[in-house]
Design a protein around this motif. Structure first.
Motif, short mmCIF file in Angstrom:
data_model
loop_
_atom_site.label_atom_id
_atom_site.label_comp_id
_atom_site.label_asym_id
_atom_site.label_seq_id
_atom_site.Cartn_x
_atom_site.Cartn_y
_atom_site.Cartn_z
N LYS A 93 0.83 -1.21 0.00
CA LYS A 93 0.00 0.00 0.00
C LYS A 93 0.86 1.25 0.00
N LEU A 94 1.83 1.31 0.92
CA LEU A 94 2.64 2.52 1.05
C LEU A 94 4.12 2.15 0.86
N LEU A 95 4.69 2.67 -0.22
CA LEU A 95 6.08 2.33 -0.53
C LEU A 95 7.00 3.48 -0.11
N ILE A 96 8.01 3.14 0.68
CA ILE A 96 8.94 4.17 1.18
C ILE A 96 10.34 3.94 0.59
N SER A 97 10.88 4.96 -0.04
CA SER A 97 12.29 4.92 -0.46
C SER A 97 13.14 5.27 0.75
N LEU A 98 13.94 4.32 1.19
CA LEU A 98 14.74 4.50 2.40
C LEU A 98 16.20 4.73 2.03
N GLY A 99 16.69 5.93 2.26
CA GLY A 99 18.11 6.21 2.04
C GLY A 99 18.42 6.70 0.64
#
Ligand code: SF4
Ligand code: SF4
Ligand code: SF4
Ligand code: FES
Lengths: 189, 241
Positions: A93-99
């Motif tokens: 549902k919620l995609l987070i680009s980390l870094g």
């Protein structure tokens, strides 16, 4: 350009249900995952509200179908990365680009100035004394250019930093489980 | 001292606040004097203004389009807006284009943590770059004894050009070509180390807002710029005239 100022998880389900979280490691150094682990005992606090359903340290072999939030570390460098990110996006549902690698391409994308062949030659031919050859099986084919995640699939939240600090990751995750909209501010690098 | 014409005072408003200014001041100078923040990259007090980066764009009532505050003179009754959603959007867009058109890898950059471009991105809430990164192949010239120019990090603000010409008096730097091919050059596009005009003073390195110009021997995040000298040198020079 999108003018979104923040992103929130869809309204929480009735209390006892936990947020289903996954983490993915693409072309990055694992530093972002280390930073996530650096939240230390606060992880226990988070575990009250979150179940980690997939990640480098979790058993199941296949990425689950119905994930609330996925943290992606790393840029898109190989055909396998490309395949995985598309599947992850479809099931999250919620995609987070980390870094930074996920957000900007960062160090992995430095090869874009030279192309993948130059990188393979350097790594497997020029620096090897014994029987130099470019592997064709274990190493997935490299894409002609490394891209940040959002150039390949839509991304909802960006957490810059190399790596992002444990405090920042923790505050984003805790705000998310509380149902708040997040739009973290941090410097690149 | 010759008798000077009396300085005229203008009144204008910035974001609804009434401020007074000398008629020869720019919107940016007046805003800064009054503690009102306008983002800038090419502007540096002590150097001439060029209006190169467009980050300081503001809205002036009645003007066609946006105006760069660093090169726009105040006028009586001017109504200036320096904060608006539209300006935020444009400023972030300009920053994103700067990041997309060269290779900025902050994590391994010599000025990581001390960079005007990087800190402005944070201050203006740039979370990512909406434009496709270009990844141009650009050279690094380390031929100078003490300094390095890394074109991957240059934003073409021309601070180096101006300080070298206006303060040091050497005019080693220039800007060559157009559009994406634009480059800063030393002498007639010769390696910096071969330059006959460069005195090795290092002023360009210190005023450069990014990691494009740095001192040799500095590793990741070790280079921070020293700019304290600029106002003194400018004062001395103006006093001489
Ligand atoms: S010059 Fe500034 S913005 Fe560019 S890579 Fe270096 S620290 Fe980052
Ligand atoms: S070191 Fe001094 S003289 Fe040489 S290019 Fe820079 S400002 Fe000009
Ligand atoms: S080298 Fe530095 S000072 Fe010169 S134009 Fe590029 S960014 Fe500006
Ligand atoms: S500061 Fe005004 S255009 Fe750069």
């Amino acid at each position: 350009m999108s003018d979104k100022v923040g992103q929130a998880l869809p309204p929480a389900k009735p209390e006892p249900e936990k947020v289903r979280m996954a983490t993915v490691w693409l072309d990055g150094c694992s530093g972002c995952h280390m930073s996530l682990l650096d939240t230390d005992e606060r992880l226990i606090e988070l575990a009250q509200r979150v179940t980690v359903v997939w990640g480098p340290l979790v058993d199941p072999k296949e990425f689950p179908k119905d994930v609330d939030v996925t943290l992606v570390e790393g840029a898109i460098s190989s055909e396998e990365d490309l395949h995985r990110i598309k599947m992850v996006r479809a099931r999250t549902k919620l995609l987070i680009s980390l870094g930074d690698c996920a957000v900007t391409g960062n160090v992995p994308a430095m090869r874009n100035q030279f192309g993948p062949d130059a990188v393979l030659r350097r790594a497997y031919l020029e620096n090897t004394a014994l029987d130099p050859q470019i592997p064709r099986e274990i190493v997935p084919p490299l894409l002609s250019a490394v891209r940040p995640v959002h150039e390949v699939v839509p991304v909802d939240v960006f957490i810059p930093g190399c790596p992002p600090s444990a405090d920042l990751i923790f505050s984003v995750l805790s705000e998310l489980v509380e149902g708040k909209a997040v739009n973290p501010a941090a410097k690149f690098g | 001292m010759s008798a000077k014409a009396p300085v005229r005072v203008k009144t204008l408003t910035i974001d609804g606040r009434e401020v007074g200014a000398r008629e020869d001041q720019t919107i940016l100078e007046v805003a800064t004097e009054n503690g009102i923040f306008i983002p800038t990259l090419c502007d540096l007090p002590g150097l001439s203004t060029v209006g190169a980066c467009r980050l300081c764009l503001v809205e002036v009532k009645g003007a066609r389009g946006l105006l760069p505050a660093c090169v726009t003179r105040v006028a009586e009754g001017m109504e200036v807006a320096v904060n608006s959603e539209r300006l935020d959007r444009y400023r972030r867009g300009i920053l994103e284009l700067l990041f997309a058109e060269r290779n900025h890898v902050c994590s391994v950059c010599v000025v990581n943590g001390h960079c005007d471009l990087q800190s402005l991105a944070l201050r203006l809430g740039m979370t990512h770059v909406h434009f496709p990164y270009q990844y141009p192949r650009l050279p690094v010239d380390a031929s100078h004894e003490r300094f390095v120019v890394d074109h991957n990090r240059c934003i073409l603000c021309a601070r180096c050009v101006r300080v070298c010409d206006e303060i040091e008096g050497a005019h080693t730097w220039d800007i060559m070509s157009r559009g994406v091919d634009c480059r800063v050059i030393t002498d007639l596009a010769q390696p910096w180390g071969k330059s006959e005009s460069c005195t090795g003073c290092g002023k360009c390195v210190q005023v450069c807002p990014t990691g494009a110009l740095s001192e040799k021997g500095k590793s990741v995040a070790e280079m921070s710029k020293r700019r304290q000298f600029l106002p003194y040198l400018t004062l001395m020079r103006e006093g001489r005239r």
